[in-house]
Write a protein that holds these residues in place. Structure first.
Motif, mmCIF file in Angstrom:
data_model
loop_
_atom_site.group_PDB
_atom_site.id
_atom_site.type_symbol
_atom_site.label_atom_id
_atom_site.label_comp_id
_atom_site.label_asym_id
_atom_site.label_seq_id
_atom_site.Cartn_x
_atom_site.Cartn_y
_atom_site.Cartn_z
ATOM 1 N N ILE A 32 52.093 1.282 2.023
ATOM 2 C CA ILE A 32 51.230 1.182 0.620
ATOM 3 C C ILE A 32 50.600 2.170 -0.004
ATOM 4 C CG2 ILE A 32 49.315 -0.520 0.024
ATOM 5 C CD1 ILE A 32 51.582 -1.991 1.158
ATOM 6 N N ASP A 33 50.543 3.158 0.958
ATOM 7 C CA ASP A 33 50.141 4.389 0.323
ATOM 8 C C ASP A 33 51.016 4.889 -0.797
ATOM 9 O OD1 ASP A 33 47.913 4.828 2.003
ATOM 10 O OD2 ASP A 33 49.151 6.392 3.590
ATOM 11 N N VAL A 34 52.143 4.539 -0.681
ATOM 12 C CA VAL A 34 53.202 5.031 -1.405
ATOM 13 C C VAL A 34 53.424 4.171 -2.756
ATOM 14 C CG1 VAL A 34 55.730 5.296 -2.228
ATOM 15 C CG2 VAL A 34 54.580 5.985 0.196
ATOM 16 N N LEU A 35 53.118 2.919 -2.498
ATOM 17 C CA LEU A 35 52.866 2.070 -3.614
ATOM 18 C C LEU A 35 51.622 2.298 -4.632
ATOM 19 C CD1 LEU A 35 53.514 -1.541 -2.277
ATOM 20 C CD2 LEU A 35 55.210 -0.108 -3.635
ATOM 21 N N ILE A 36 50.383 2.442 -4.032
ATOM 22 C CA ILE A 36 49.322 2.803 -4.573
ATOM 23 C C ILE A 36 49.343 4.183 -5.370
ATOM 24 C CG2 ILE A 36 46.823 3.627 -4.242
ATOM 25 C CD1 ILE A 36 47.330 0.796 -3.737
ATOM 26 N N LYS A 37 50.029 5.070 -4.741
ATOM 27 C CA LYS A 37 50.405 6.455 -5.461
ATOM 28 C C LYS A 37 51.263 6.520 -6.644
ATOM 29 C CE LYS A 37 51.888 11.235 -4.375
ATOM 30 N NZ LYS A 37 52.369 12.214 -3.501
ATOM 31 N N ILE A 44 51.099 -3.585 -9.188
ATOM 32 C CA ILE A 44 51.301 -4.074 -8.055
ATOM 33 C C ILE A 44 50.876 -5.425 -8.263
ATOM 34 C CG2 ILE A 44 50.534 -4.148 -5.530
ATOM 35 C CD1 ILE A 44 50.264 -0.975 -5.721
ATOM 36 N N MET A 45 51.372 -6.531 -7.561
ATOM 37 C CA MET A 45 50.887 -7.939 -7.716
ATOM 38 C C MET A 45 51.123 -8.269 -6.416
ATOM 39 S SD MET A 45 53.772 -9.858 -9.907
ATOM 40 C CE MET A 45 54.421 -8.716 -10.926
ATOM 41 N N PHE A 46 49.916 -9.219 -5.798
ATOM 42 C CA PHE A 46 50.089 -9.932 -4.741
ATOM 43 C C PHE A 46 50.945 -11.220 -4.893
ATOM 44 C CE2 PHE A 46 48.311 -13.677 -2.613
ATOM 45 C CZ PHE A 46 48.224 -13.149 -1.004
ATOM 46 N N GLY A 47 51.430 -11.297 -3.635
ATOM 47 C CA GLY A 47 52.516 -12.495 -3.715
ATOM 48 C C GLY A 47 52.435 -13.038 -2.190
ATOM 49 N N SER A 48 52.665 -14.195 -1.823
ATOM 50 C CA SER A 48 52.635 -14.758 -0.473
ATOM 51 C C SER A 48 54.105 -14.908 -0.052
ATOM 52 C CB SER A 48 51.756 -16.000 -0.244
ATOM 53 O OG SER A 48 52.314 -17.082 -0.853
ATOM 54 N N ASP A 49 54.946 -15.190 -0.685
ATOM 55 C CA ASP A 49 56.207 -15.571 -0.294
ATOM 56 C C ASP A 49 56.287 -16.884 0.648
ATOM 57 O OD1 ASP A 49 59.027 -15.460 0.022
ATOM 58 O OD2 ASP A 49 59.192 -13.945 1.691
ATOM 59 N N TRP A 50 55.167 -17.726 0.306
ATOM 60 C CA TRP A 50 55.099 -18.956 1.010
ATOM 61 C C TRP A 50 56.057 -19.950 0.661
ATOM 62 C CZ3 TRP A 50 54.701 -24.017 -0.093
ATOM 63 C CH2 TRP A 50 54.170 -24.877 0.740
ATOM 64 N N PRO A 51 56.801 -20.750 1.381
ATOM 65 C CA PRO A 51 56.445 -20.850 2.862
ATOM 66 C C PRO A 51 57.426 -19.969 3.799
ATOM 67 C CG PRO A 51 58.101 -22.702 2.165
ATOM 68 C CD PRO A 51 57.695 -21.691 0.966
ATOM 69 N N GLY A 79 39.439 2.322 -1.638
ATOM 70 C CA GLY A 79 38.090 2.365 -2.485
ATOM 71 C C GLY A 79 38.426 2.303 -3.841
ATOM 72 N N LEU A 80 39.273 1.242 -4.112
ATOM 73 C CA LEU A 80 39.607 0.793 -5.629
ATOM 74 C C LEU A 80 38.184 -0.052 -6.096
ATOM 75 C CD1 LEU A 80 43.078 -0.812 -5.115
ATOM 76 C CD2 LEU A 80 42.626 1.594 -5.438
ATOM 77 N N SER A 81 38.412 0.254 -7.680
ATOM 78 C CA SER A 81 37.291 -0.690 -8.375
ATOM 79 C C SER A 81 37.679 -1.915 -8.560
ATOM 80 C CB SER A 81 37.151 -0.018 -9.765
ATOM 81 O OG SER A 81 38.303 -0.241 -10.351
ATOM 82 N N SER A 82 36.622 -2.756 -8.855
ATOM 83 C CA SER A 82 36.813 -4.117 -8.610
ATOM 84 C C SER A 82 37.736 -4.872 -9.488
ATOM 85 C CB SER A 82 35.653 -4.898 -8.822
ATOM 86 O OG SER A 82 35.087 -4.706 -10.023
ATOM 87 N N GLU A 83 37.853 -3.690 -10.681
ATOM 88 C CA GLU A 83 39.056 -3.934 -11.725
ATOM 89 C C GLU A 83 40.343 -3.728 -11.418
ATOM 90 O OE1 GLU A 83 36.193 -2.202 -12.329
ATOM 91 O OE2 GLU A 83 35.187 -3.884 -13.761
ATOM 92 N N GLU A 84 40.680 -2.662 -10.507
ATOM 93 C CA GLU A 84 41.672 -2.278 -9.837
ATOM 94 C C GLU A 84 42.146 -3.470 -9.063
ATOM 95 O OE1 GLU A 84 42.046 2.551 -10.012
ATOM 96 O OE2 GLU A 84 40.642 1.635 -8.677
ATOM 97 N N GLU A 85 41.447 -3.856 -8.039
ATOM 98 C CA GLU A 85 41.525 -4.988 -7.177
ATOM 99 C C GLU A 85 42.136 -6.158 -7.942
ATOM 100 O OE1 GLU A 85 38.935 -5.627 -4.094
ATOM 101 O OE2 GLU A 85 38.988 -3.716 -3.272
ATOM 102 N N ASP A 86 41.289 -6.588 -8.883
ATOM 103 C CA ASP A 86 41.796 -7.769 -9.818
ATOM 104 C C ASP A 86 43.101 -7.652 -10.315
ATOM 105 O OD1 ASP A 86 39.400 -8.903 -9.282
ATOM 106 O OD2 ASP A 86 38.531 -8.604 -11.245
ATOM 107 N N ARG A 87 43.583 -6.305 -10.636
ATOM 108 C CA ARG A 87 45.099 -5.871 -10.998
ATOM 109 C C ARG A 87 45.843 -6.550 -10.131
ATOM 110 N NH1 ARG A 87 46.828 -5.158 -16.335
ATOM 111 N NH2 ARG A 87 48.613 -4.527 -15.134
ATOM 112 N N ILE A 88 45.442 -6.276 -8.766
ATOM 113 C CA ILE A 88 46.486 -6.676 -7.776
ATOM 114 C C ILE A 88 46.435 -8.203 -7.562
ATOM 115 C CG2 ILE A 88 46.866 -6.379 -5.205
ATOM 116 C CD1 ILE A 88 46.060 -3.475 -5.558
ATOM 117 N N TRP A 89 45.338 -8.711 -7.607
ATOM 118 C CA TRP A 89 45.264 -10.032 -7.045
ATOM 119 C C TRP A 89 45.556 -11.072 -8.274
ATOM 120 C CZ3 TRP A 89 45.078 -10.944 -2.284
ATOM 121 C CH2 TRP A 89 44.107 -10.142 -1.652
ATOM 122 N N PHE A 90 45.644 -10.541 -9.473
ATOM 123 C CA PHE A 90 46.140 -11.431 -10.711
ATOM 124 C C PHE A 90 46.437 -10.760 -11.827
ATOM 125 C CE2 PHE A 90 41.356 -11.679 -11.246
ATOM 126 C CZ PHE A 90 41.349 -11.207 -12.461
#
Lengths: 104, 281
Positions: A32-37, A44-51, A79-90
């Motif tokens: 994830i270090d590499v992805l963030i960098k 980056i986007m969150f995905g679960s790959d469910w099921p 230590g991302l900002s909430s805007e940066e975290e929101d990018r990942i979550w949606f």
């Protein structure tokens, strides 16, 4: 880049003995270090790959929550900002796939 | 984020199928997975997995195609692409809330389908691609088709490098992604470093470069990379260097010549050889 499917690469977990979140974070962090960098939260986007996540993760529908918690704990390390975290979550998914915006 | 505030989430990668299709006759890969996958996995099951999390506000998801069976020997689109078309009809029933028996969804669930990444042929030239889209749109109906945001094709099925490159190096393949996808559809790339080989990652960089070459930003296909682009074992670092360089290459869309062996022998990452000229665009 989707942040998903990590359980398929960590060895089998049992429903009665899921991997602790801290251990998952430790294993994922170098990658994830590499992805963030390089990709940055903007790409980056969150995905679960469910099921399918239930195959490598603990069975019995614990995996979605465990992956969600593990991703949350991992990105907290940066230590991302909430805007940066929101990018990942949606936000990244909304932009890449041209979706309607989320509601608050 | 305060504990009382739920995090809005769009889950960018889930799969669904009804009980009637939960078998190897519809998905050949189901013959080699744990038996618990071979049952219905629909919206109600997904909500069962997510709703117990008090910290998440899952507003919807992206449905990703489930690698359904094809009949390569048939000639009509309806016959050779019968599996992906059946998948679109299932999605249509979900979006329009018209289940055939108990298919694990109810009123309101269709709205959770924020987008669909369907299957489409990228290996049959632009006519084959457009021919499938025409039938796919008809089968999906207008509302469901409007949710189709892009396509996925599992290039990882080509385990042999020669076979893989025979497709991806071809003008026909690049034409499908440049002209067929245009700026309208996304492309979820399915490659698999662990089972296929690190060369699949290298080739992906090459594909992105050739597809984007010379196009204005609005006409560039958005490539969505997924979980396959991770090294042998997430807790082993042997391939870290390769993966790091891969990530930087794909970001800069620059292909540089390098050999895995030479880099690994060097021990430490040599970023200077692979300078990133710009971040992802």
């Amino acid at each position: 880049m989707k942040l998903s499917g990590g359980f398929s690469e960590m060895g089998k977990q049992q429903a009665e003995d899921p991997m602790p979140v801290a251990e998952i974070v430790k294993r994922m962090k170098p990658w994830i270090d590499v992805l963030i960098k390089y990709f940055t939260p903007q790409r980056i986007m969150f995905g679960s790959d469910w099921p399918v996540c239930n195959v490598g993760g603990p069975e019995g529908e614990l995996s979605w929550k465990l992956w969600r918690d593990a991703v949350a704990a991992t990105i907290e390390e940066y230590g991302l900002s909430s805007e940066e975290e929101d990018r990942i979550w949606f936000g990244t998914a909304v932009e890449a796939y041209k979706l309607d915006p989320v509601t608050r | 984020m305060s504990p009382s505030k739920k995090q809005p989430i769009i889950d960018s990668h889930i799969h669904l199928w009804p009980l009637s299709d939960a078998n190897p006759e519809n998905h050949v890969w189901m013959s080699s997975v744990p038996s618990f996958l071979n049952k219905q996995h629909s919206v109600s099951d997904y909500l069962g997995a997510t709703s117990s999390d008090p910290t998440s506000d899952v507003q919807g998801f992206m449905f990703i195609e489930v690698d359904r069976n094809l009949d390569a020997s048939a000639s009509r689109v309806e016959d050779w692409a019968w599996g992906p078309l059946k998948e679109l009809r299932f999605l249509r029933r979900l979006v329009e809330c018209r289940p055939e028996g108990d298919e694990g969804f109810a009123e309101g669930h269709g709205g959770l389908v924020k987008g669909i990444v369907a299957w489409a042929p990228v290996d049959r030239g632009i006519e084959g691609f457009r021919g499938f889209l025409e039938i796919g749109e008809r089968e999906a109906g207008p509302e469901t088709w409007s949710r189709v945001k892009g396509f996925r094709f599992l290039l990882q099925v080509f385990r042999e490098k020669g076979e893989f490159k025979a497709l991806t190096d071809s003008k026909e393949f690049v034409d499908v992604l440049r002209d067929g996808f245009g700026g309208r559809w996304t492309f979820d790339v399915g490659v698999d470093e662990r089972q296929g080989g690190v060369w699949q990652m290298e080739e992906t960089v090459d594909i992105v470069r050739r597809v984007h070459e010379g196009l204005p930003k609005e006409d560039k296909v958005v490539f969505v990379l997924s979980r396959y682009l991770i090294p042998d074992e997430i807790d082993e670092s042997a391939d870290e260097v390769v993966w790091t360089i891969f990530a930087s290459q794909i970001c800069s869309n620059i292909r540089r010549h390098w050999s895995k062996r030479r880099i690994l022998k060097g021990g430490k990452p040599r970023y200077s050889n692979f300078r990133v000229s710009k971040r992802c665009t």
